[in-house]
Design a protein around this motif. Structure first.
Motif, PDB file in Angstrom:
ATOM      1  N   PHE A  67      45.392  32.770  57.168  1.00  0.00           N
ATOM      2  CA  PHE A  67      46.135  31.873  56.288  1.00  0.00           C
ATOM      3  C   PHE A  67      47.453  31.468  56.947  1.00  0.00           C
ATOM      4  O   PHE A  67      48.199  32.321  57.441  1.00  0.00           O
ATOM      5  N   HIS A  68      47.743  30.163  56.939  1.00  0.00           N
ATOM      6  CA  HIS A  68      49.023  29.665  57.422  1.00  0.00           C
ATOM      7  C   HIS A  68      50.035  29.704  56.281  1.00  0.00           C
ATOM      8  O   HIS A  68      49.653  29.570  55.108  1.00  0.00           O
ATOM      9  N   PRO A  69      51.334  29.880  56.588  1.00  0.00           N
ATOM     10  CA  PRO A  69      52.339  29.877  55.503  1.00  0.00           C
ATOM     11  C   PRO A  69      52.323  28.613  54.643  1.00  0.00           C
ATOM     12  O   PRO A  69      52.713  28.668  53.464  1.00  0.00           O
ATOM     13  N   ASP A  70      51.872  27.473  55.197  1.00  0.00           N
ATOM     14  CA  ASP A  70      51.855  26.246  54.400  1.00  0.00           C
ATOM     15  C   ASP A  70      50.629  26.155  53.487  1.00  0.00           C
ATOM     16  O   ASP A  70      50.464  25.171  52.758  1.00  0.00           O
ATOM     17  N   GLY A  71      49.770  27.172  53.519  1.00  0.00           N
ATOM     18  CA  GLY A  71      48.616  27.210  52.632  1.00  0.00           C
ATOM     19  C   GLY A  71      47.296  26.896  53.300  1.00  0.00           C
ATOM     20  O   GLY A  71      46.241  27.258  52.768  1.00  0.00           O
ATOM     21  N   ARG A  72      47.341  26.221  54.447  1.00  0.00           N
ATOM     22  CA  ARG A  72      46.082  25.913  55.120  1.00  0.00           C
ATOM     23  C   ARG A  72      45.398  27.180  55.613  1.00  0.00           C
ATOM     24  O   ARG A  72      46.041  28.219  55.828  1.00  0.00           O
ATOM     25  N   VAL A  73      44.094  27.078  55.789  1.00  0.00           N
ATOM     26  CA  VAL A  73      43.280  28.210  56.234  1.00  0.00           C
ATOM     27  C   VAL A  73      42.548  27.800  57.502  1.00  0.00           C
ATOM     28  O   VAL A  73      41.937  26.723  57.554  1.00  0.00           O
ATOM     29  N   PHE A  74      42.607  28.643  58.519  1.00  0.00           N
ATOM     30  CA  PHE A  74      41.918  28.393  59.780  1.00  0.00           C
ATOM     31  C   PHE A  74      40.798  29.419  59.936  1.00  0.00           C
ATOM     32  O   PHE A  74      41.014  30.613  59.722  1.00  0.00           O
ATOM     33  N   VAL A  75      39.614  28.933  60.310  1.00  0.00           N
ATOM     34  CA  VAL A  75      38.430  29.792  60.386  1.00  0.00           C
ATOM     35  C   VAL A  75      37.814  29.690  61.780  1.00  0.00           C
ATOM     36  O   VAL A  75      37.560  28.579  62.268  1.00  0.00           O
ATOM     37  N   ALA A  76      37.571  30.836  62.409  1.00  0.00           N
ATOM     38  CA  ALA A  76      36.839  30.877  63.682  1.00  0.00           C
ATOM     39  C   ALA A  76      35.355  30.955  63.366  1.00  0.00           C
ATOM     40  O   ALA A  76      34.902  31.906  62.716  1.00  0.00           O
ATOM     41  N   ASN A  77      34.610  29.951  63.827  1.00  0.00           N
ATOM     42  CA  ASN A  77      33.162  29.898  63.617  1.00  0.00           C
ATOM     43  C   ASN A  77      32.459  30.417  64.867  1.00  0.00           C
ATOM     44  O   ASN A  77      32.458  29.759  65.915  1.00  0.00           O
ATOM     45  N   GLU A  78      31.853  31.586  64.751  1.00  0.00           N
ATOM     46  CA  GLU A  78      31.260  32.250  65.919  1.00  0.00           C
ATOM     47  C   GLU A  78      30.071  31.495  66.493  1.00  0.00           C
ATOM     48  O   GLU A  78      29.944  31.346  67.713  1.00  0.00           O
ATOM     49  N   LEU A  79      29.176  31.027  65.653  1.00  0.00           N
ATOM     50  CA  LEU A  79      27.911  30.484  66.145  1.00  0.00           C
ATOM     51  C   LEU A  79      28.034  29.057  66.673  1.00  0.00           C
ATOM     52  O   LEU A  79      27.263  28.653  67.548  1.00  0.00           O
ATOM     53  N   SER A  80      28.983  28.292  66.160  1.00  0.00           N
ATOM     54  CA  SER A  80      29.152  26.907  66.621  1.00  0.00           C
ATOM     55  C   SER A  80      30.288  26.764  67.626  1.00  0.00           C
ATOM     56  O   SER A  80      30.540  25.661  68.124  1.00  0.00           O
ATOM     57  N   SER A  81      30.989  27.868  67.936  1.00  0.00           N
ATOM     58  CA  SER A  81      32.112  27.851  68.874  1.00  0.00           C
ATOM     59  C   SER A  81      33.147  26.805  68.469  1.00  0.00           C
ATOM     60  O   SER A  81      33.555  25.958  69.254  1.00  0.00           O
ATOM     61  N   VAL A 112      36.680  25.883  65.567  1.00  0.00           N
ATOM     62  CA  VAL A 112      37.742  26.318  64.664  1.00  0.00           C
ATOM     63  C   VAL A 112      37.853  25.274  63.569  1.00  0.00           C
ATOM     64  O   VAL A 112      38.020  24.086  63.846  1.00  0.00           O
ATOM     65  N   ALA A 113      37.752  25.702  62.325  1.00  0.00           N
ATOM     66  CA  ALA A 113      37.814  24.789  61.185  1.00  0.00           C
ATOM     67  C   ALA A 113      39.137  24.958  60.454  1.00  0.00           C
ATOM     68  O   ALA A 113      39.681  26.065  60.366  1.00  0.00           O
ATOM     69  N   THR A 114      39.638  23.850  59.925  1.00  0.00           N
ATOM     70  CA  THR A 114      40.850  23.854  59.114  1.00  0.00           C
ATOM     71  C   THR A 114      40.481  23.480  57.681  1.00  0.00           C
ATOM     72  O   THR A 114      39.770  22.492  57.449  1.00  0.00           O
ATOM     73  N   TYR A 115      40.977  24.272  56.727  1.00  0.00           N
ATOM     74  CA  TYR A 115      40.728  24.045  55.308  1.00  0.00           C
ATOM     75  C   TYR A 115      42.053  23.922  54.567  1.00  0.00           C
ATOM     76  O   TYR A 115      43.080  24.457  55.008  1.00  0.00           O
ATOM     77  N   THR A 116      42.013  23.255  53.430  1.00  0.00           N
ATOM     78  CA  THR A 116      43.155  23.261  52.534  1.00  0.00           C
ATOM     79  C   THR A 116      43.279  24.631  51.890  1.00  0.00           C
ATOM     80  O   THR A 116      42.395  25.491  52.028  1.00  0.00           O
ATOM     81  N   SER A 117      44.365  24.822  51.141  1.00  0.00           N
ATOM     82  CA  SER A 117      44.535  26.090  50.430  1.00  0.00           C
ATOM     83  C   SER A 117      43.444  26.306  49.394  1.00  0.00           C
ATOM     84  O   SER A 117      43.164  27.437  49.009  1.00  0.00           O
ATOM     85  N   GLY A 118      42.797  25.209  48.965  1.00  0.00           N
ATOM     86  CA  GLY A 118      41.675  25.310  48.040  1.00  0.00           C
ATOM     87  C   GLY A 118      40.332  25.362  48.724  1.00  0.00           C
ATOM     88  O   GLY A 118      39.290  25.210  48.087  1.00  0.00           O
ATOM     89  N   PHE A 119      40.333  25.555  50.038  1.00  0.00           N
ATOM     90  CA  PHE A 119      39.140  25.681  50.876  1.00  0.00           C
ATOM     91  C   PHE A 119      38.296  24.404  50.882  1.00  0.00           C
ATOM     92  O   PHE A 119      37.069  24.450  50.854  1.00  0.00           O
TER      93      PHE A 119
END
Length: 318
Positions: free
Chosen positions: A179-193, A195-202
């Motif tokens: 989780f970033h302090p601004d609310g965004r969420v960063f996800v490491a996707n193992e199988l697709s190599s 990195v995804a960025t999501y809002t605080s509401g995913f």
């Protein structure tokens, strides 16, 4: 601050700021990940088919061991007097109460995931890979389901399902999030190599490759973490054996650089004060990469610890 090094070599170790051993290794089955609780109590998963989790005093004495509520526990987190455990093989999340002496009690709940996705080899069923606590909400990343499952943690330690975020595109295989302090969420996707960025509401905002250099074969991102000031995001790549640095911008992630971890198969790393400390599992080394103050990019790695099959680097707060 002291560092705990988890491993698949049936031991975990403790080192000081100069990467010197503070005590003899603690022998315990497959402690691939560790968490630190109140009073410095150490909690080690036992990543076995018949999963277990153990509590140890700061000096390494065993307090107690309990079944982990599933198979192959691979991640754990401590919050509000409880231990939360992700069981990879069986796709379940367990909650344990903590006794006054730091020992484990319970479990107070075990939530069993159900589902699969499109990768027949890796997503034939649920595979819980990480548990993260934010307030009273637990977010469980499930690689097998292509999902992030959100739970409310009740006062008595139960898990109430809130909703499930399905990761897109299918086949991504999410592993870890931050989780970033601004609310965004960063996800490491193992199988697709990626990195995804999501809002605080995913809600999905963006997906980028986890590497700047095109992998020759498979590349499996592992750990993901932010710099202390939140300006940079780091992702470890098993395959390229690198750390990729992204600049965190208002409009999204900007790729900056990709550097070698100085070993092979970087399973995990920790952000220290001005450096990254990386567990290179297959080269049996832990490496230090000092960070450039301006660009945030890691400098070339230097091996600071020789350790059998290191799998996690966990700082212990003073």
């Amino acid at each position: 601050m002291p560092l705990l090094i988890g491993s698949y070599a049936d031991l975990y170790s403790t080192y000081d700021d100069d990467f010197k051993p503070l005590a003899p290794p603690v022998r315990t089955p497959a402690p691939s990940y560790l968490a630190v609780g109140p009073g410095g109590v150490r909690y080690a998963v036992g990543e076995l088919d018949g999963g277990q989790v153990s509590a140890f005093t700061p000096g390494g004495e065993l307090i107690n061991t309990l079944p982990s509520g599933g198979g192959s526990p691979c991640h754990a987190a401590v919050a509000d007097g409880r231990l939360f455990v992700a069981n990879y093989a069986t796709g379940s999340v367990a909650v344990f109460a903590l006794r006054p002496d730091g020992g484990l009690d319970g479990p107070t709940d075990v939530a069993q995931h159900a589902g699969a996705s499109i990768n027949a080899n890796r997503q034939e069923g649920p595979h819980a890979h990480q548990v993260t606590i934010r307030g009273t909400t637990l977010h469980a990343v499930d690689l097998g389901m292509d999902a992030i499952v959100h739970y409310r943690v009740t006062p008595d330690g139960r898990l109430e399902h809130l909703r499930t975020t399905t990761v897109q595109p299918l086949g991504s295989g999410p592993r870890h999030l931050v989780f970033h302090p601004d609310g965004r969420v960063f996800v490491a996707n193992e199988l697709s190599s990626t990195v995804a960025t999501y809002t605080s509401g995913f809600e999905l905002l963006d997906v980028k490759p986890s590497c700047l250099v095109q992998p020759v074969g498979d590349n499996l991102p592992s750990e993901i973490a932010l710099s202390r000031d939140g300006r940079h995001l780091y992702v470890a790549n098993r395959g390229n054996d690198t750390i990729t640095t992204f600049s965190v911008e208002g409009g999204g992630l900007l790729p900056v650089d990709e550097v070698s971890t100085g070993g092979t198969y970087p399973r995990h790393f920790a952000v220290l004060d001005g450096a990254l400390c990386v567990a290179n599992q297959h080269s049996n080394t832990v490496a230090l990469l000092e960070l450039d103050r301006d660009s945030g990019v890691p400098h070339p790695a230097r091996v600071v610890i020789e350790h059998p099959s290191p799998s996690a680097v966990i700082p212990v707060a003073d």
